[in-house]
Structures are given as C-alpha cells and as structure tokens.
Design an enzyme around this catalytic site. Structure first.
Site, short mmCIF file in Angstrom:
data_model
loop_
_atom_site.label_atom_id
_atom_site.label_comp_id
_atom_site.label_asym_id
_atom_site.label_seq_id
_atom_site.Cartn_x
_atom_site.Cartn_y
_atom_site.Cartn_z
N CYS A 1 54.17 -56.48 -69.00
CA CYS A 1 54.57 -55.08 -68.82
C CYS A 1 55.98 -54.99 -68.23
O CYS A 1 56.51 -53.88 -68.08
CB CYS A 1 53.56 -54.33 -67.95
SG CYS A 1 53.70 -54.69 -66.18
N CYS B 1 55.58 -60.06 -65.77
CA CYS B 1 54.37 -59.71 -66.54
C CYS B 1 54.80 -59.22 -67.92
O CYS B 1 55.95 -58.82 -68.10
CB CYS B 1 53.63 -58.61 -65.78
SG CYS B 1 52.15 -58.01 -66.59
N HIS C 1 40.61 -67.82 -50.79
CA HIS C 1 42.02 -67.41 -50.61
C HIS C 1 42.80 -67.41 -51.92
O HIS C 1 44.02 -67.47 -51.90
CB HIS C 1 42.70 -68.31 -49.56
CG HIS C 1 42.17 -68.11 -48.17
ND1 HIS C 1 42.42 -68.96 -47.11
CD2 HIS C 1 41.39 -67.12 -47.66
CE1 HIS C 1 41.81 -68.52 -46.03
NE2 HIS C 1 41.17 -67.41 -46.33
N VAL D 1 44.08 -73.29 -52.09
CA VAL D 1 44.56 -72.63 -53.31
C VAL D 1 45.11 -73.66 -54.30
O VAL D 1 45.69 -73.30 -55.30
CB VAL D 1 45.64 -71.57 -52.95
CG1 VAL D 1 45.04 -70.45 -52.12
CG2 VAL D 1 46.84 -72.20 -52.21
N ASP D 2 44.91 -74.95 -53.99
CA ASP D 2 45.57 -76.00 -54.78
C ASP D 2 44.84 -76.36 -56.08
O ASP D 2 45.42 -77.04 -56.94
CB ASP D 2 45.80 -77.26 -53.92
CG ASP D 2 44.52 -77.84 -53.30
OD1 ASP D 2 43.43 -77.66 -53.87
OD2 ASP D 2 44.64 -78.50 -52.25
N CYS E 1 50.12 -59.38 -61.66
CA CYS E 1 51.18 -58.37 -61.78
C CYS E 1 51.13 -57.42 -60.59
O CYS E 1 50.05 -56.95 -60.20
CB CYS E 1 51.03 -57.60 -63.08
SG CYS E 1 52.32 -56.35 -63.25
N THR F 1 38.93 -78.19 -42.00
CA THR F 1 39.49 -76.87 -41.67
C THR F 1 39.61 -76.74 -40.16
O THR F 1 38.72 -77.16 -39.43
CB THR F 1 38.66 -75.71 -42.26
OG1 THR F 1 39.24 -74.47 -41.80
CG2 THR F 1 37.19 -75.75 -41.87
N ASN G 1 36.19 -83.80 -39.60
CA ASN G 1 37.57 -83.40 -39.30
C ASN G 1 38.24 -84.52 -38.49
O ASN G 1 37.58 -85.22 -37.72
CB ASN G 1 37.57 -82.10 -38.48
CG ASN G 1 38.91 -81.38 -38.53
OD1 ASN G 1 39.94 -81.96 -38.19
ND2 ASN G 1 38.90 -80.14 -38.95
P1 OAD Z 1 44.75 -76.07 -41.28
O1 OAD Z 1 46.05 -76.68 -41.60
O2 OAD Z 1 44.71 -74.94 -40.29
O3 OAD Z 1 43.74 -77.18 -40.74
C1 OAD Z 1 43.61 -78.41 -41.36
C2 OAD Z 1 42.51 -79.16 -40.66
O4 OAD Z 1 42.26 -80.36 -41.36
C3 OAD Z 1 42.81 -79.55 -39.21
O5 OAD Z 1 41.70 -79.20 -38.40
C4 OAD Z 1 43.01 -81.07 -39.27
O6 OAD Z 1 42.54 -81.72 -38.10
C5 OAD Z 1 42.13 -81.43 -40.44
N1 OAD Z 1 42.53 -82.64 -41.19
C6 OAD Z 1 43.77 -83.11 -41.47
N2 OAD Z 1 43.72 -84.20 -42.24
C7 OAD Z 1 42.39 -84.44 -42.47
C8 OAD Z 1 41.68 -85.45 -43.21
N3 OAD Z 1 42.30 -86.41 -43.88
N4 OAD Z 1 40.33 -85.37 -43.20
C9 OAD Z 1 39.68 -84.40 -42.52
N5 OAD Z 1 40.29 -83.45 -41.81
C10 OAD Z 1 41.63 -83.46 -41.79
O7 OAD Z 1 44.09 -75.63 -42.69
P2 OAD Z 1 42.95 -74.56 -42.97
O8 OAD Z 1 41.88 -74.62 -41.94
O9 OAD Z 1 42.58 -74.74 -44.39
O10 OAD Z 1 45.51 -69.31 -45.35
O11 OAD Z 1 43.76 -73.22 -42.81
C11 OAD Z 1 43.10 -72.02 -43.07
C12 OAD Z 1 44.05 -71.03 -43.70
O12 OAD Z 1 45.20 -70.88 -42.89
C13 OAD Z 1 44.62 -71.48 -45.04
O13 OAD Z 1 43.76 -71.20 -46.12
C14 OAD Z 1 45.87 -70.67 -45.13
C15 OAD Z 1 46.39 -70.92 -43.74
O14 OAD Z 1 47.30 -70.04 -43.26
C16 OAD Z 1 46.35 -68.45 -45.94
O15 OAD Z 1 47.43 -68.79 -46.38
C17 OAD Z 1 45.83 -67.06 -46.02
#
Ligand code: OAD
Length: 240
Positions: free
Chosen positions: A149, A147, A118, A102-103, A126, A187, A212
């Site tokens: 409103c 908002c 996400h 979301v950044d 709002c 991820t 990863n």
């Molecule tokens: P996570 O924090 O769960 O996972 C981050 C992943 O990035 C891990 O598997 C790390 O090993 C890997 N990682 C860290 N540094 C890295 C680098 N320099 N290069 C490559 N890989 C690296 O983040 P997300 O998978 O994005 O959702 O999490 C999924 C969702 O869970 C997010 O969108 C958020 C969170 O709760 C909501 O808020 C709804």
C-alpha cells in the site's frame, strides 16, 4: 535420587509439559541476550530502539538495529537446548513451547507448537493497513521496508508499552494452567506479563523446573532450579 534424575522423572511422567523460554536459550547459538554480560540493553537503550515512540521518531534507526539483529540471527544455528525441546515435544503427548524470543530458532530447530509472546523478527507489519508479510531477506533492501500500500512497515515484534497479541497470551495462559511440568529456560523473568506465567504455573499445580546460568527472582519458589547452560542441562533433563 539425584536432582536431575528426579526432574527427568517428573518430565517423563507428565501428561502435559509446557516450557517458557527467553533469550538465554539462544545464547549458545551466539545471539546476545538483553540483560547480563554482553547484553543488548547494556549497549543500547530500549527507549531508543524498542518502543512505538522510538519508531515514530526515527524509523530508519530502529530498522537498522533490527536489520543488524536479523543478519546476526540468520547466520546462527539452533543449539542443543533448542534440539532437546524438539525431542521433548516428540516424546510427550501434550507440549507447548511459550517463547519470548523473536529469533525463530525454536521453529528452525523443529518445534511445532510454539506460542510467540513477543512476536517474530521475520514478520513485517504495515503501520497503516496492518497487513503482515514474512520476509527473511538480510539485509533488507530498503529501510524502512514498504508495504504494497506504500506505507512504511514495522518489525512484527512487541515493543515496550505495547500489549501482547491476545491470542498468543490466551494460549500461553491455557498451556500454563494445564501443565503438570513447567520448564523455565534462559529468562531473567523480570519482564511482565511473561514472567507472571511462572507463579501461575506454580499456583495451578505444576512442578516448576528452572534452567538458568544465574539466579532469578523465582529461583527460590520453583521446585528445582538448575544452574548452567541450557544446551547442557536440557539434553540431560529430557533424556529417556
Ligand atoms: P534476558 O536477557 O533478560 O535474560 C536472559 C537470561 O538467560 C538471564 O537470566 C541469563 O542468566 C540466562 N542465560 C544466559 N545464557 C544462558 C544459557 N546458555 N543457558 C541458560 N540460561 C542462560 O532475556 P529475556 O528474559 O528473554 O522483550 O528477556 C525478556 C524480554 O526482555 C525480551 O523478550 C525482550 C527484552 O527486553 C522485548 O523486547 C519486549
């Protein structure tokens, strides 16, 4: 042919490339991930900060956390991993970047075709009239922001227990089914439905390449799993 060379060849020859990114791609920009060492969910409880119930209970607390994250991100810069995906989009005839982040760093780096599963930290919505507004001020002058409103606004992100924006999900599924190469970057692949795109890509015939720092639940099923930092791996994979 070495593993990187082969994966690079797959990417170079693919008509349709789709990437799925998570918090790990922004880690080298200094933005904390959610899980793993130093992860936000080690320090904070998602049920206190990232659910509709948490917001209903204490909107100011939730907003303080989002305002802190916005401030941190505003001071960060996209890194070599984001830049490599920009290069890839420019080089391939069809490219879609699906992100759970979301950044806004992919857009700031210059990627155009971004599907935000996400939502977006820089969009406010709002709680009453659902009007949306883009607001990049850090810190926000009033929490919760109001908002036009008069009602309080919420961050334009998807919280636990909420469904994904249907148009974003449809675009993500279509780009996944169409992919010849599907890149999975930074991820943990444990949050659904986003993680479900990885087996969908595989069953739709894409070559799936993972980048990863650590193993994920899909590492054993993908065609190539590279261990390392996205900012180092991606520039090698997209080099022509
Ligand atoms: P996570 O924090 O769960 O996972 C981050 C992943 O990035 C891990 O598997 C790390 O090993 C890997 N990682 C860290 N540094 C890295 C680098 N320099 N290069 C490559 N890989 C690296 O983040 P997300 O998978 O994005 O959702 O999490 C999924 C969702 O869970 C997010 O969108 C958020 C969170 O709760 C909501 O808020 C709804």
């Amino acid at each position: 042919m070495g593993s990187v060379n082969l994966a690079r060849k797959w990417i170079r020859e693919a008509a349709v490339v789709t990437a799925l990114t998570g918090a790990g791609i922004s880690a080298e920009s200094g933005i904390p991930t959610f899980r793993g060492p130093g992860g936000l969910w080690k320090q904070f409880r998602p049920e206190d900060l990232a659910t509709p119930e948490a917001f209903a209970r204490d909107p100011k607390l939730v907003w303080e956390w989002y305002d802190w994250r916005r401030t941190l991100i505003a001071a960060a810069e996209p890194n070599a991993g984001h830049a490599a995906l920009v290069q890839l989009e420019r080089a391939r005839p069809s490219f879609t970047l699906i992100t759970q982040n979301v950044d806004g760093l992919h857009e700031r780096a210059g990627t155009r075709n971004v599907v935000k599963l996400h939502g977006d930290l820089w969009t406010l919505r709002c709680t009453v009239c659902h009007r949306e507004r883009r607001d990049e001020r850090t810190p926000l002058p009033e929490l919760p922001p109001r908002c036009e409103c008069g009602a309080p606004m919420r961050p334009g992100v998807v919280w636990f227990g909420e469904t994904l924006p249907p148009d974003a999900w449809e675009r993500a599924e279509a780009a996944t089914r169409a992919a010849n190469v599907f890149l999975v970057v930074g991820t943990s692949a444990v949050v659904y439905p986003a993680a479900g795109l990885i087996p969908l890509a595989k069953s739709s015939g894409a070559r799936v390449i993972e980048c990863n720092m650590e193993e994920t639940p899909f590492s054993a099923q993908v065609d190539r799993a590279f261990r390392g930092a996205a900012g180092e791996l991606l520039p090698q994979l997209v080099a022509s």
